[in-house]
Design a protein around this motif. Structure first.
Motif: not given
Length: 207
Positions: A57-61
């Protein structure tokens, strides 16, 4: 009773959590469920029962910028709509905006769950007792306590929400007992199981 300086240091390290690399003053700087993505690591054409699926999982704002710190709460669940069964995965926070997820594929067990659920629909007064695997001191390529523990974890998850199913955790009985571990439980363990069955008999009526 106190703890050593070394143990105290380990506890502090385990509880340490890095803060954001910048002050979060606006909502658009928080994690966005729309822009955050996930991908399957080492995707294969087919998988076997008992294998794991690894997901990143790659979190972004909300501005679609990569997050550089952790702390988000993710819950991973694999669902089989045909069998109406699911299993939760383990999520590891890398503390850099990425999260590793490991999901076990237990669908042969899910077929057993499907059969048990069908039986309870036909005969709702039935009580089904499932005995877990037990420790056996096995440490070879054909059988191991670690593998048995994984199967027990899957079995417990598969049947935990079905009324009418009782899960006997024999693993806990044998792992903490003073007797030598054996693939075939000793009479004292069998006695514990029998005693529990008697208690269930009086608590719920004839089994």
């Amino acid at each position: 009773m106190g703890i050593s300086v070394e143990e105290w240091g380990r506890l502090q390290k385990a509880l340490d959590w890095p803060g954001p690399d910048q002050e979060i003053t606006q909502l658009n700087l928080s994690t966005s469920p729309v822009h955050s993505t996930f991908s399957i690591v080492g995707l294969k054409k087919s998988y076997k029962v008992g294998e794991n699926i690894s997901i990143l999982i790659t979190a972004r704002d909300h501005n679609n910028n990569l997050k550089t710190y952790g702390g988000d709460f993710y819950k991973a669940k694999l669902f089989n709509s045909k069998l109406k069964a699911s299993v939760y995965g383990e999520v590891v926070d890398h503390r850099n905006g990425t999260y590793a997820v490991t999901l076990l594929l237990p669908w042969e067990v899910a077929k057993i769950r499907q059969s048990v659920a069908a039986l309870l629909r036909r005969a709702p007064e039935t009580t089904i007792i499932i005995k877990s695997g037990n420790t056996g001191g096995q440490k070879n390529i054909f059988q191991s306590d670690w593998y048995t523990l994984q199967l027990n974890t899957v079995m417990r998850e598969m049947f935990r929400d079905i009324d009418g199913v009782i899960y006997f955790d024999v693993w806990q009985m044998t792992s903490c007992h003073y007797i030598t571990e054996n693939v075939h439980p000793e009479p004292v363990i069998i006695g514990f199981l029998a005693d529990n069955a008697v208690l269930l008999h009086y608590a719920q009526g004839p089994l």
